[in-house]
Enzyme design. Structure first.
Site, PDB file in Angstrom:
ATOM      1  N   ASN A   9     -27.601 -19.899 -98.672  1.00  0.00           N
ATOM      2  CA  ASN A   9     -28.676 -19.704 -97.588  1.00  0.00           C
ATOM      3  C   ASN A   9     -28.360 -18.989 -96.115  1.00  0.00           C
ATOM      4  O   ASN A   9     -27.648 -19.498 -95.351  1.00  0.00           O
ATOM      5  CB  ASN A   9     -29.301 -21.008 -97.239  1.00  0.00           C
ATOM      6  CG  ASN A   9     -30.470 -20.946 -96.441  1.00  0.00           C
ATOM      7  OD1 ASN A   9     -30.930 -19.842 -95.925  1.00  0.00           O
ATOM      8  ND2 ASN A   9     -31.153 -21.954 -95.915  1.00  0.00           N
ATOM      9  N   ARG A  94     -31.240 -17.934-101.332  1.00  0.00           N
ATOM     10  CA  ARG A  94     -32.396 -18.216-100.843  1.00  0.00           C
ATOM     11  C   ARG A  94     -32.916 -16.883-100.074  1.00  0.00           C
ATOM     12  O   ARG A  94     -32.161 -16.553 -99.288  1.00  0.00           O
ATOM     13  CB  ARG A  94     -32.310 -19.559 -99.995  1.00  0.00           C
ATOM     14  CG  ARG A  94     -33.662 -19.576 -99.361  1.00  0.00           C
ATOM     15  CD  ARG A  94     -33.768 -20.822 -98.298  1.00  0.00           C
ATOM     16  NE  ARG A  94     -35.101 -21.234 -98.058  1.00  0.00           N
ATOM     17  CZ  ARG A  94     -35.370 -22.499 -97.394  1.00  0.00           C
ATOM     18  NH1 ARG A  94     -34.439 -23.268 -97.292  1.00  0.00           N
ATOM     19  NH2 ARG A  94     -36.590 -22.722 -97.294  1.00  0.00           N
ATOM     20  N   HIS A 182     -41.787 -21.917 -97.631  1.00  0.00           N
ATOM     21  CA  HIS A 182     -41.317 -23.234 -98.023  1.00  0.00           C
ATOM     22  C   HIS A 182     -41.440 -23.323 -99.433  1.00  0.00           C
ATOM     23  O   HIS A 182     -41.464 -24.460-100.106  1.00  0.00           O
ATOM     24  CB  HIS A 182     -42.085 -24.212 -97.473  1.00  0.00           C
ATOM     25  CG  HIS A 182     -41.995 -24.317 -95.832  1.00  0.00           C
ATOM     26  ND1 HIS A 182     -42.944 -24.611 -94.837  1.00  0.00           N
ATOM     27  CD2 HIS A 182     -40.959 -24.234 -95.214  1.00  0.00           C
ATOM     28  CE1 HIS A 182     -42.235 -24.520 -93.598  1.00  0.00           C
ATOM     29  NE2 HIS A 182     -40.955 -24.209 -93.681  1.00  0.00           N
ATOM     30  N   ARG A 244     -43.003 -23.032 -83.321  1.00  0.00           N
ATOM     31  CA  ARG A 244     -43.926 -22.059 -83.582  1.00  0.00           C
ATOM     32  C   ARG A 244     -45.370 -22.479 -83.364  1.00  0.00           C
ATOM     33  O   ARG A 244     -45.545 -23.781 -83.522  1.00  0.00           O
ATOM     34  CB  ARG A 244     -43.912 -21.578 -85.008  1.00  0.00           C
ATOM     35  CG  ARG A 244     -42.529 -20.916 -84.918  1.00  0.00           C
ATOM     36  CD  ARG A 244     -42.377 -20.435 -86.594  1.00  0.00           C
ATOM     37  NE  ARG A 244     -41.286 -21.040 -87.219  1.00  0.00           N
ATOM     38  CZ  ARG A 244     -41.133 -21.279 -88.659  1.00  0.00           C
ATOM     39  NH1 ARG A 244     -42.007 -21.079 -89.225  1.00  0.00           N
ATOM     40  NH2 ARG A 244     -39.928 -21.621 -88.951  1.00  0.00           N
ATOM     41  N   GLU A 383     -33.889 -28.253-101.414  1.00  0.00           N
ATOM     42  CA  GLU A 383     -34.374 -26.412-101.811  1.00  0.00           C
ATOM     43  C   GLU A 383     -33.116 -26.281-102.514  1.00  0.00           C
ATOM     44  O   GLU A 383     -33.156 -25.415-103.274  1.00  0.00           O
ATOM     45  CB  GLU A 383     -34.672 -26.056-100.647  1.00  0.00           C
ATOM     46  CG  GLU A 383     -35.995 -26.299-100.027  1.00  0.00           C
ATOM     47  CD  GLU A 383     -36.159 -26.216 -98.671  1.00  0.00           C
ATOM     48  OE1 GLU A 383     -35.454 -27.184 -98.279  1.00  0.00           O
ATOM     49  OE2 GLU A 383     -37.021 -25.928 -98.086  1.00  0.00           O
TER      50      GLU A 383
END
Ligand code: ADP
Length: 404
Positions: A9, A94, A182, A244, A383
């Protein structure tokens, strides 16, 4: 030993990795680690499965990796010394954005790599380091299949009305769509839920998953297929997150440009880095700090976070036509009983009732009361395991072939 896979990742200044072996249901994690602060004074951190603590060292002097290619070489060097005789059968990556084209994990050949590069305008902060990670791994593992696993892929089953904005069709056609993100977490959770459900298929019928980490979103799924997500074109939409803003009236952006003469990069900095929990509270982007703070602005930020989650749950319930199962996951969702309780307190009308004790007891997965119409679960997402499973399957190395 070539049924081992590495997951990578790659972020702008970090590379997270894990080593997996084939397993019966899920791949077996053997080691994880990361290089942080690439290009500065990087730290290399590793943990083998079964170890309690991570081992950490600073990579300085001639050792210091300057870029993703150097970083991947260091990871490979460590893996070879820690697992003598290791032969890597495939590397899984990823990748944040698969555009409108990629709805499944894909072997990266030159044409796919060019496609991924072409998605940079859609995810300018994330796609370039993802691609750099793939290029570096291709060099470090010549001839080994590289598999791209996309965070947008899970949502490609959503209907047009959930995929579009209210703009003229030319924008949709050129790719201004609600991609959602996600997805690897949502996919892992829906598969876990299917395992839990067994014959009791009602559990997977109408599901809302709350992925509440430093990035946060909700997704609706029907029988394991995504039907809508609170994140859209960019990772800014929907819930407020660590830094965010989440949902915002586009009129605010016009105001910032026209009345305050803010530039695109200033607005980007404000919306991505100086808003959300951190911007609202002025305290921290970390929910633990906010929960511990006596500052009223920290409380306001939490209140807003909870309020938006509840509103979005209502909205997704309308899209799903009801609700059978609600799942909390990721850093905040898995670890904060307070956030879970506050979200659920406002959802009695929807048939959600928590079991207070189960909610507080660490590791308990089913946390709804026996008489709750909606089942509520607290599940750890993974993940990396999802990427490893895809990678084994796409590379033809899987023992247990997971259904698509
Ligand atoms: P990322 O999106 O970076 O993968 P994570 O899913 O790891 O994020 O979530 C990180 C966030 O989880 C932290 O910023 C923190 O706000 C939250 N978190 C972790 N542990 C707890 C806890 N015990 N209570 C409340 N929040 C927590």
């Amino acid at each position: 030993m070539d049924d081992h896979v590495i997951t990578l990742n790659a972020g702008s200044s970090s590379i997270k990795f894990a080593l997996y072996a084939n397993g019966d249901e899920w791949p077996k994690m053997l080691a994880t680690g990361q290089i942080e602060a690439l290009g500065l004074i990087p730290e290399f951190e590793v943990r083998r499965a079964g170890d309690k603590n991570k081992t950490k060292r600073t990579l300085d002097g001639a050792d210091a990796p300057k870029n993703h290619s150097d970083g991947v070489k260091i990871i490979l060097g460590w893996l070879e010394s820690a697992f003598p005789g290791l032969r890597v059968g495939a590397v899984g990556h990823r990748v944040v954005h698969g555009g409108k084209k990629y709805s499944h994990p894909t072997v990266v050949d030159d044409a796919v790599l060019r496609d991924l590069e072409s998605f940079t305008p859609l995810a300018p902060l994330h796609e370039p380091p993802n691609v750099a990670g793939i290029v570096a791994a291709k060099k470090a593992f010549p001839g080994v299949p590289q598999i791209a696993c996309f965070d947008t892929a899970f949502h490609r089953t959503q209907p047009f009305v959930a995929d579009t904005y209210g703009l003229a069709p030319q924008f949709y056609d050129e790719g201004v769509r609600r991609y959602g993100f996600h997805g690897l977490s949502y996919e892992y959770i829906t598969r876990r839920l299917a395992d839990i459900a067994g014959q009791n298929a009602d559990i997977t019928n109408r599901v809302i998953i709350c992925h509440l980490g430093s990035g946060a979103s909700l997704a609706g799924a029907k029988r394991g297929k995504g039907i809508s997500c609170t994140l859209g074109f960019s990772p800014l939409e929907g819930l407020p997150m660590g830094t965010r803003c989440g949902q915002i009236d586009p009129g605010v952006l016009l105001y910032l440009m026209q009345q305050k003469q803010m530039s695109a990069s200033e607005i980007s900095d404000l919306l991505y880095k100086k808003s959300g929990l951190k911007g609202m509270s002025g305290v921290s982007n970390d929910m633990r700090d906010l929960e511990a703070s006596a500052d009223p602005r920290a409380r306001q930020a939490i209140d807003y976070f909870i309020y938006r989650i509840q509103r979005e749950i209502g909205s997704l319930m309308a899209a799903l036509g009801g609700l059978d199962t609600l799942v909390f996951t990721a850093g905040i969702g898995s670890n904060s009983p307070t956030v879970r309780a506050e979200v659920c307190q406002g959802l009695g009308w929807a048939g959600v009732e928590l079991d207070g004790q189960a909610n507080k007891s660490r590791g308990t997965e089913l946390i709804s009361a026996a008489n709750s119409r909606v089942r509520v679960y607290c599940l750890q997402t993974d993940e990396e395991a999802m990427i490893a499973q895809h990678t084994l399957r796409v590379a033809g190395l899987a023992k247990a072939v997971a259904a698509e």
